[in-house]
Design a protein around this motif. Structure first.
Motif, PDB file in Angstrom:
ATOM      1  N   LEU A 107     -12.596 -11.689  19.729  1.00  0.00           N
ATOM      2  CA  LEU A 107     -12.053 -12.981  19.405  1.00  0.00           C
ATOM      3  C   LEU A 107     -10.509 -13.143  19.495  1.00  0.00           C
ATOM      4  N   ASP A 108     -10.019 -12.209  19.042  1.00  0.00           N
ATOM      5  CA  ASP A 108      -8.366 -12.052  18.921  1.00  0.00           C
ATOM      6  C   ASP A 108      -7.703 -11.556  20.063  1.00  0.00           C
ATOM      7  N   GLY A 109      -8.606 -10.918  21.223  1.00  0.00           N
ATOM      8  CA  GLY A 109      -8.140 -10.423  22.362  1.00  0.00           C
ATOM      9  C   GLY A 109      -7.277  -8.865  22.211  1.00  0.00           C
ATOM     10  N   VAL A 110      -7.529  -8.284  21.218  1.00  0.00           N
ATOM     11  CA  VAL A 110      -6.834  -7.217  21.069  1.00  0.00           C
ATOM     12  C   VAL A 110      -7.598  -6.087  22.218  1.00  0.00           C
ATOM     13  N   THR A 111      -6.622  -5.084  22.623  1.00  0.00           N
ATOM     14  CA  THR A 111      -7.340  -4.407  23.552  1.00  0.00           C
ATOM     15  C   THR A 111      -7.921  -3.155  22.918  1.00  0.00           C
ATOM     16  N   THR A 112      -8.953  -2.397  23.856  1.00  0.00           N
ATOM     17  CA  THR A 112      -9.639  -1.265  23.163  1.00  0.00           C
ATOM     18  C   THR A 112      -8.766  -0.224  22.794  1.00  0.00           C
ATOM     19  N   SER A 113      -7.637  -0.155  23.336  1.00  0.00           N
ATOM     20  CA  SER A 113      -6.646   1.130  22.707  1.00  0.00           C
ATOM     21  C   SER A 113      -6.066   0.428  21.531  1.00  0.00           C
ATOM     22  N   THR A 114      -5.923  -0.609  21.399  1.00  0.00           N
ATOM     23  CA  THR A 114      -5.411  -1.073  20.107  1.00  0.00           C
ATOM     24  C   THR A 114      -6.516  -1.013  18.832  1.00  0.00           C
ATOM     25  N   THR A 115      -7.682  -1.301  19.351  1.00  0.00           N
ATOM     26  CA  THR A 115      -8.763  -1.509  18.178  1.00  0.00           C
ATOM     27  C   THR A 115      -8.946   0.212  18.144  1.00  0.00           C
ATOM     28  N   ASN A 116      -8.901   1.205  19.098  1.00  0.00           N
ATOM     29  CA  ASN A 116      -8.959   2.624  18.773  1.00  0.00           C
ATOM     30  C   ASN A 116      -7.949   2.860  17.699  1.00  0.00           C
ATOM     31  N   ARG A 117      -6.867   2.472  17.898  1.00  0.00           N
ATOM     32  CA  ARG A 117      -5.657   2.930  16.760  1.00  0.00           C
ATOM     33  C   ARG A 117      -5.914   2.602  15.428  1.00  0.00           C
ATOM     34  N   TYR A 118      -6.546   1.054  15.343  1.00  0.00           N
ATOM     35  CA  TYR A 118      -6.976   0.594  13.999  1.00  0.00           C
ATOM     36  C   TYR A 118      -8.056   1.500  13.745  1.00  0.00           C
ATOM     37  N   LEU A 119      -8.804   1.980  14.292  1.00  0.00           N
ATOM     38  CA  LEU A 119     -10.033   3.005  13.944  1.00  0.00           C
ATOM     39  C   LEU A 119      -9.600   4.308  13.365  1.00  0.00           C
ATOM     40  N   VAL A 120      -8.498   4.867  14.133  1.00  0.00           N
ATOM     41  CA  VAL A 120      -7.983   6.206  13.902  1.00  0.00           C
ATOM     42  C   VAL A 120      -7.291   5.792  12.478  1.00  0.00           C
ATOM     43  N   THR A 121      -6.515   4.809  12.371  1.00  0.00           N
ATOM     44  CA  THR A 121      -5.585   4.721  11.000  1.00  0.00           C
ATOM     45  C   THR A 121      -6.809   4.386   9.889  1.00  0.00           C
ATOM     46  N   LEU A 122      -8.024   3.428   9.982  1.00  0.00           N
ATOM     47  CA  LEU A 122      -9.061   3.577   9.054  1.00  0.00           C
ATOM     48  C   LEU A 122      -9.437   4.698   8.846  1.00  0.00           C
ATOM     49  N   LYS A 123      -9.793   5.619   9.723  1.00  0.00           N
ATOM     50  CA  LYS A 123     -10.296   6.889   9.510  1.00  0.00           C
ATOM     51  C   LYS A 123      -9.497   7.675   8.449  1.00  0.00           C
ATOM     52  N   ASN A 138     -16.631   6.131  16.030  1.00  0.00           N
ATOM     53  CA  ASN A 138     -15.964   7.123  17.054  1.00  0.00           C
ATOM     54  C   ASN A 138     -15.079   6.038  17.828  1.00  0.00           C
ATOM     55  N   PRO A 139     -13.904   6.443  18.218  1.00  0.00           N
ATOM     56  CA  PRO A 139     -13.419   5.571  19.269  1.00  0.00           C
ATOM     57  C   PRO A 139     -13.985   5.103  20.481  1.00  0.00           C
ATOM     58  N   ASN A 140     -13.880   3.833  20.974  1.00  0.00           N
ATOM     59  CA  ASN A 140     -14.395   3.418  22.161  1.00  0.00           C
ATOM     60  C   ASN A 140     -13.808   4.129  23.275  1.00  0.00           C
ATOM     61  N   VAL A 141     -14.735   4.950  24.059  1.00  0.00           N
ATOM     62  CA  VAL A 141     -14.197   5.626  25.190  1.00  0.00           C
ATOM     63  C   VAL A 141     -14.237   4.856  26.594  1.00  0.00           C
ATOM     64  N   ALA A 142     -14.676   3.301  26.432  1.00  0.00           N
ATOM     65  CA  ALA A 142     -15.216   2.934  27.725  1.00  0.00           C
ATOM     66  C   ALA A 142     -13.677   2.799  28.554  1.00  0.00           C
ATOM     67  N   GLU A 143     -12.720   2.685  27.814  1.00  0.00           N
ATOM     68  CA  GLU A 143     -11.290   2.495  28.729  1.00  0.00           C
ATOM     69  C   GLU A 143     -10.873   3.836  29.437  1.00  0.00           C
ATOM     70  N   ILE A 144     -11.168   4.899  28.842  1.00  0.00           N
ATOM     71  CA  ILE A 144     -11.089   6.266  29.371  1.00  0.00           C
ATOM     72  C   ILE A 144     -11.908   6.584  30.245  1.00  0.00           C
ATOM     73  N   SER A 145     -13.141   6.129  30.295  1.00  0.00           N
ATOM     74  CA  SER A 145     -14.211   6.281  31.312  1.00  0.00           C
ATOM     75  C   SER A 145     -13.743   5.470  32.612  1.00  0.00           C
ATOM     76  N   GLU A 146     -12.901   4.366  32.380  1.00  0.00           N
ATOM     77  CA  GLU A 146     -12.774   3.505  33.528  1.00  0.00           C
ATOM     78  C   GLU A 146     -11.649   4.085  34.257  1.00  0.00           C
ATOM     79  N   LEU A 147     -10.637   4.487  33.316  1.00  0.00           N
ATOM     80  CA  LEU A 147      -9.527   5.308  34.059  1.00  0.00           C
ATOM     81  C   LEU A 147      -9.971   6.465  34.656  1.00  0.00           C
ATOM     82  N   MET A 148     -10.957   7.288  34.449  1.00  0.00           N
ATOM     83  CA  MET A 148     -11.471   8.494  35.004  1.00  0.00           C
ATOM     84  C   MET A 148     -12.088   8.248  36.186  1.00  0.00           C
TER      85      MET A 148
END
Length: 122
Positions: free
Chosen positions: A73-89, A110-120
């Motif tokens: 809804l807010d349009g935040v990237t997967t990378s940013t939500t991963n940073r939020y998750l790491v901070t919450l952890k 666990n952080p969303n790895v979809a973005e990493i998979s797309e890059l690879m």
């Protein structure tokens, strides 16, 4: 050897996320000044979302719902939500280590790895 967790005190069961965050800012020594500055906006957003909730009442589902909403809804990237998750952890692991909660709601996330998979693959 694992030791059983002691039950939390009444004071700890009423401690809100916001109260914990204030204490965390004062007592946590694991981040550099640059990290604190870089995460200040993120910590403010987390406070806005969870600040009044008792720390012990925040569930894995609450965190998943928040991260999904930020992404969809807010349009935040997967990378940013991963940073939020790491901070919450970090926050919830510290709360657990300080005996403020009996269960870490981020331990099963666990952080969303979809973005990493797309890059690879892409």
């Amino acid at each position: 050897m694992l030791y059983p967790r002691v039950s939390i005190t009444d004071e700890n069961s009423r401690r809100t996320f916001g109260q914990f965050l204030a204490e965390f800012r004062t007592d946590f020594g694991g981040w550099s000044p640059n990290t604190w500055r870089g995460l200040s906006g993120m910590l403010r957003k987390l406070y806005e979302e969870f600040g009044d909730q008792p720390l012990e009442s925040i569930t894995t589902r609450d965190i998943e719902r928040y991260l999904t909403r930020r992404r969809n809804l807010d349009g935040v990237t997967t990378s940013t939500t991963n940073r939020y998750l790491v901070t919450l952890k970090t926050l919830f692991k510290t709360a657990y280590n300080w005996d403020y909660i009996t269960d870490d709601p981020t331990s099963r996330l666990n952080p969303n790895v979809a973005e990493i998979s797309e890059l690879m693959c892409g």
